[in-house]
Design a protein around this motif. Structure first.
Motif, PDB file in Angstrom:
ATOM      1  N   GLN A 173      -0.947 -72.279 -65.901  1.00 50.91           N
ATOM      2  CA  GLN A 173      -0.005 -70.955 -66.546  1.00 50.91           C
ATOM      3  C   GLN A 173       0.870 -70.870 -65.377  1.00 50.91           C
ATOM      4  O   GLN A 173       1.925 -70.633 -65.600  1.00 50.91           O
ATOM      5  CB  GLN A 173      -1.068 -69.830 -66.249  1.00 50.91           C
ATOM      6  CG  GLN A 173      -0.429 -68.581 -66.343  1.00 50.91           C
ATOM      7  CD  GLN A 173      -0.021 -68.232 -67.929  1.00 50.91           C
ATOM      8  OE1 GLN A 173      -0.711 -68.564 -69.021  1.00 50.91           O
ATOM      9  NE2 GLN A 173       1.179 -67.701 -68.308  1.00 50.91           N
ATOM     10  N   MET A 174       0.755 -71.401 -64.079  1.00 47.91           N
ATOM     11  CA  MET A 174       1.654 -71.539 -63.239  1.00 47.91           C
ATOM     12  C   MET A 174       2.763 -72.481 -63.595  1.00 47.91           C
ATOM     13  O   MET A 174       3.831 -72.049 -63.232  1.00 47.91           O
ATOM     14  CB  MET A 174       0.927 -71.751 -61.849  1.00 47.91           C
ATOM     15  CG  MET A 174       0.033 -70.883 -61.067  1.00 47.91           C
ATOM     16  SD  MET A 174      -0.671 -71.617 -59.698  1.00 47.91           S
ATOM     17  CE  MET A 174       0.495 -71.273 -58.568  1.00 47.91           C
ATOM     18  N   ILE A 175       2.400 -73.279 -64.013  1.00 48.25           N
ATOM     19  CA  ILE A 175       3.600 -74.363 -64.567  1.00 48.25           C
ATOM     20  C   ILE A 175       4.213 -73.786 -65.823  1.00 48.25           C
ATOM     21  O   ILE A 175       5.486 -73.670 -65.750  1.00 48.25           O
ATOM     22  CB  ILE A 175       2.947 -75.671 -64.979  1.00 48.25           C
ATOM     23  CG1 ILE A 175       2.350 -76.306 -63.615  1.00 48.25           C
ATOM     24  CG2 ILE A 175       4.148 -76.610 -65.699  1.00 48.25           C
ATOM     25  CD1 ILE A 175       1.258 -77.505 -63.930  1.00 48.25           C
ATOM     26  N   GLY A 212       1.566 -90.904 -67.969  1.00 46.44           N
ATOM     27  CA  GLY A 212       0.774 -89.954 -68.774  1.00 46.44           C
ATOM     28  C   GLY A 212      -0.109 -89.057 -68.070  1.00 46.44           C
ATOM     29  O   GLY A 212      -0.588 -88.264 -68.824  1.00 46.44           O
ATOM     30  N   VAL A 213       0.117 -88.769 -66.991  1.00 46.88           N
ATOM     31  CA  VAL A 213      -0.548 -87.761 -65.992  1.00 46.88           C
ATOM     32  C   VAL A 213       0.430 -86.767 -65.426  1.00 46.88           C
ATOM     33  O   VAL A 213       1.528 -87.088 -64.886  1.00 46.88           O
ATOM     34  CB  VAL A 213      -1.433 -88.272 -64.841  1.00 46.88           C
ATOM     35  CG1 VAL A 213      -2.173 -87.390 -64.228  1.00 46.88           C
ATOM     36  CG2 VAL A 213      -2.398 -89.421 -65.483  1.00 46.88           C
ATOM     37  N   LEU A 232       5.424 -73.427 -60.660  1.00 50.01           N
ATOM     38  CA  LEU A 232       5.186 -74.558 -59.991  1.00 50.01           C
ATOM     39  C   LEU A 232       5.745 -75.777 -60.665  1.00 50.01           C
ATOM     40  O   LEU A 232       5.780 -75.568 -62.063  1.00 50.01           O
ATOM     41  CB  LEU A 232       3.495 -74.710 -59.908  1.00 50.01           C
ATOM     42  CG  LEU A 232       2.808 -76.031 -59.482  1.00 50.01           C
ATOM     43  CD1 LEU A 232       3.106 -76.164 -57.887  1.00 50.01           C
ATOM     44  CD2 LEU A 232       1.445 -76.039 -59.717  1.00 50.01           C
ATOM     45  N   LEU A 233       6.091 -76.926 -60.252  1.00 55.65           N
ATOM     46  CA  LEU A 233       6.575 -77.976 -60.973  1.00 55.65           C
ATOM     47  C   LEU A 233       5.858 -79.152 -61.218  1.00 55.65           C
ATOM     48  O   LEU A 233       5.013 -79.742 -60.193  1.00 55.65           O
ATOM     49  CB  LEU A 233       7.638 -78.505 -60.417  1.00 55.65           C
ATOM     50  CG  LEU A 233       8.639 -79.638 -60.915  1.00 55.65           C
ATOM     51  CD1 LEU A 233       9.201 -79.175 -62.355  1.00 55.65           C
ATOM     52  CD2 LEU A 233       9.681 -80.324 -60.123  1.00 55.65           C
ATOM     53  N   ALA A 234       5.606 -79.733 -62.365  1.00 62.58           N
ATOM     54  CA  ALA A 234       4.754 -80.806 -62.718  1.00 62.58           C
ATOM     55  C   ALA A 234       5.524 -81.642 -63.675  1.00 62.58           C
ATOM     56  O   ALA A 234       6.311 -81.097 -64.500  1.00 62.58           O
ATOM     57  CB  ALA A 234       3.332 -80.130 -63.257  1.00 62.58           C
ATOM     58  N   VAL A 235       5.368 -82.979 -63.306  1.00 66.53           N
ATOM     59  CA  VAL A 235       5.999 -84.025 -64.465  1.00 66.53           C
ATOM     60  C   VAL A 235       5.017 -85.022 -64.688  1.00 66.53           C
ATOM     61  O   VAL A 235       4.082 -85.198 -63.947  1.00 66.53           O
ATOM     62  CB  VAL A 235       7.098 -84.665 -63.500  1.00 66.53           C
ATOM     63  CG1 VAL A 235       8.667 -83.512 -63.333  1.00 66.53           C
ATOM     64  CG2 VAL A 235       7.040 -85.308 -62.278  1.00 66.53           C
TER      65      VAL A 235
END
Length: 121
Positions: free
Chosen positions: A36-38, A50-51, A43-46
């Motif tokens: 939810q934060m992403i 594949g992870v 929050l940033l996630a890339v």
């Protein structure tokens, strides 16, 4: 998104990466809260191999860096996708010094936010 950065300037790699379960454990929240934060651009996630990973510098103890959500919103509103945001955060900048991501942990965080705001104009 086309960036106004010379092609020969390359971003540096984050000093470390956290998996989403690592972030959940550090924040003492559920993995669904991290997702939810992403989605909420807190929050940033890339994706790497594949992870989904989060740059470790963007996490401070049990929360995200103070100005990170605002910077993510500003850059996304300016048309940056997550990979372009990551590049922007990790481009070396001698005037900070270091990178915007590194500056978020110190007294230059507001300057980083100001620069992110300027990208939309």
């Amino acid at each position: 998104m086309t960036e106004s950065v010379p092609a020969d300037v390359q971003p540096i790699d984050p000093t470390g990466w956290l998996t989403l379960p690592d972030v959940a454990e550090r924040f003492e929240v559920s993995i669904s809260k991290v997702h939810q934060m992403i989605r909420d651009r807190e929050l940033l996630a890339v994706r790497r191999d594949g992870v989904r990973l989060v740059p470790a510098e963007l996490v401070a103890n049990q929360t995200v860096r103070k100005h990170l959500p605002g910077i993510l919103t500003l850059l996304h509103d300016a048309g940056y996708d997550d990979d372009a945001v990551l590049r922007w955060l990790y481009l070396p900048d001698d005037t900070l010094p270091g990178t915007p991501a590194e500056a978020l942990g110190g007294d230059r965080a507001r300057e980083v936010k100001r620069r992110a705001q300027a990208t939309g104009f």
